[in-house]
Structures are given as C-alpha cells and as structure tokens.
Design a protein around this motif. Structure first.
Motif, mmCIF file in Angstrom:
data_model
loop_
_atom_site.group_PDB
_atom_site.id
_atom_site.type_symbol
_atom_site.label_atom_id
_atom_site.label_comp_id
_atom_site.label_asym_id
_atom_site.label_seq_id
_atom_site.Cartn_x
_atom_site.Cartn_y
_atom_site.Cartn_z
ATOM 1 N N GLU A 97 -65.760 1.797 5.519
ATOM 2 C CA GLU A 97 -64.567 1.674 4.690
ATOM 3 C C GLU A 97 -64.848 0.755 3.506
ATOM 4 O O GLU A 97 -65.377 -0.341 3.667
ATOM 5 C CB GLU A 97 -63.418 1.110 5.517
ATOM 6 C CG GLU A 97 -62.092 1.203 4.812
ATOM 7 C CD GLU A 97 -60.943 0.833 5.713
ATOM 8 O OE1 GLU A 97 -59.962 0.284 5.185
ATOM 9 O OE2 GLU A 97 -61.029 1.079 6.927
ATOM 10 N N GLY A 98 -64.538 1.242 2.316
ATOM 11 C CA GLY A 98 -64.730 0.453 1.113
ATOM 12 C C GLY A 98 -66.101 0.598 0.480
ATOM 13 O O GLY A 98 -66.356 0.043 -0.580
ATOM 14 N N GLU A 99 -67.013 1.314 1.104
ATOM 15 C CA GLU A 99 -68.355 1.513 0.558
ATOM 16 C C GLU A 99 -68.512 2.950 0.078
ATOM 17 O O GLU A 99 -67.850 3.857 0.566
ATOM 18 C CB GLU A 99 -69.424 1.253 1.623
ATOM 19 C CG GLU A 99 -69.561 -0.185 2.024
ATOM 20 C CD GLU A 99 -70.688 -0.386 3.032
ATOM 21 O OE1 GLU A 99 -71.378 0.592 3.370
ATOM 22 O OE2 GLU A 99 -70.861 -1.519 3.481
ATOM 23 N N LEU A 100 -69.413 3.145 -0.869
ATOM 24 C CA LEU A 100 -69.739 4.483 -1.315
ATOM 25 C C LEU A 100 -70.764 5.080 -0.364
ATOM 26 O O LEU A 100 -71.640 4.371 0.127
ATOM 27 C CB LEU A 100 -70.312 4.446 -2.733
ATOM 28 C CG LEU A 100 -69.358 3.989 -3.819
ATOM 29 C CD1 LEU A 100 -70.099 3.886 -5.145
ATOM 30 C CD2 LEU A 100 -68.186 4.947 -3.943
ATOM 31 N N PRO A 101 -70.681 6.390 -0.093
ATOM 32 C CA PRO A 101 -71.660 7.004 0.800
ATOM 33 C C PRO A 101 -73.050 6.986 0.177
ATOM 34 O O PRO A 101 -73.195 7.062 -1.042
ATOM 35 C CB PRO A 101 -71.148 8.430 0.982
ATOM 36 C CG PRO A 101 -70.270 8.681 -0.184
ATOM 37 C CD PRO A 101 -69.714 7.346 -0.601
ATOM 38 N N GLU A 102 -74.062 6.867 1.042
ATOM 39 C CA GLU A 102 -75.441 6.852 0.556
ATOM 40 C C GLU A 102 -75.862 8.226 0.053
ATOM 41 O O GLU A 102 -76.553 8.353 -0.937
ATOM 42 C CB GLU A 102 -76.381 6.406 1.674
ATOM 43 C CG GLU A 102 -76.191 4.973 2.083
ATOM 44 C CD GLU A 102 -77.119 4.589 3.208
ATOM 45 O OE1 GLU A 102 -78.119 5.291 3.426
ATOM 46 O OE2 GLU A 102 -76.838 3.585 3.862
ATOM 47 N N ARG A 103 -75.456 9.251 0.777
ATOM 48 C CA ARG A 103 -75.839 10.617 0.430
ATOM 49 C C ARG A 103 -74.616 11.513 0.498
ATOM 50 O O ARG A 103 -73.828 11.420 1.403
ATOM 51 C CB ARG A 103 -76.880 11.153 1.407
ATOM 52 C CG ARG A 103 -78.142 10.343 1.444
ATOM 53 C CD ARG A 103 -79.016 10.859 2.537
ATOM 54 N NE ARG A 103 -78.565 10.207 3.769
ATOM 55 C CZ ARG A 103 -79.141 10.341 4.930
ATOM 56 N NH1 ARG A 103 -80.175 11.121 5.046
ATOM 57 N NH2 ARG A 103 -78.693 9.725 5.994
ATOM 58 N N ILE A 104 -74.502 12.409 -0.459
ATOM 59 C CA ILE A 104 -73.430 13.404 -0.438
ATOM 60 C C ILE A 104 -74.070 14.756 -0.736
ATOM 61 O O ILE A 104 -74.846 14.897 -1.681
ATOM 62 C CB ILE A 104 -72.343 13.115 -1.492
ATOM 63 C CG1 ILE A 104 -71.677 11.777 -1.218
ATOM 64 C CG2 ILE A 104 -71.316 14.232 -1.511
ATOM 65 C CD1 ILE A 104 -70.624 11.404 -2.231
#
Length: 112
Positions: A97-104
């Motif tokens: 929560e609150g972090e950007l995903p490493e991979r999309i």
C-alpha cells in the motif's frame, strides 16, 4: 503444471522478495483466492450448459459429459498449490500500500 504431491518449502526462498513470512503467505493466499474464483466460474459456466428446466432421474444419472467435466476439475491441482508455484516463479505481481508496483504487464492477472 504444478505437482500435486506434498513438498517441504524453504522459508528463506519463500521470503526472499518480501522479507516477511506472513506477507508472502498473504500474497499467495490472495492469488489462490483469485485462481479459485476463476476456476469456479469456469466450472459453473460449463455445467450451466447442461442445465434444463425439467430434470428427470434418467437425465441426472446418465449425463456422462457433466460427470467427466466435474472429475476433471476435481483432479486439478489446488489453487493454493498453483499460487505458491506462481509466487516462487515470480509470476505474481504485487505492491505494498502506497508503493508503486515494480513490474506491470498488460495482463495484470496476478496484480493484487
């Protein structure tokens, strides 16, 4: 496809990405729930093709196709096993929560 036998897991490997056993378990369980829901929907859709408004005893006992479909789904590996394999193979994409995903990726099936 995942092996359905019981296997001991190395917790160091299970927690290498998260650093926390419980976080790894939560990620795996959420993915297992997604897989389970998808499988239940597929099974329900396939069995719905056989639904009739009037059932008689002959139709119930002689519907071999419906029985074979059900048996196929019963023999499939459990969703928790599939999710664990996906997690160990780095196929599950998650974010705190609150972090950007490493991979999309385009098909974010594993995005929690």
């Amino acid at each position: 496809m995942a092996n359905s036998s019981i296997e001991t897991r190395d917790m160091a490997i299970m927690t290498k990405d998260t650093g926390n056993t419980y976080e790894s378990v939560v990620i795996i369980s959420k993915r297992a729930r997604q897989i389970s829901t998808k499988i239940k929907e597929e099974l329900s859709n396939k069995l719905a093709e056989f639904a009739t408004s009037v059932d008689n005893l002959e139709e119930i006992f002689e519907n071999r196709e419906q029985i074979e479909i059900s048996k196929f789904y019963e023999r499939m590996p459990k969703p928790s096993l599939l999710a664990t394999e996906e997690f160990l193979e780095d196929k599950i994409y998650y974010q705190r929560e609150g972090e950007l995903p490493e991979r999309i990726e385009e098909d974010d099936l594993g995005l929690l």
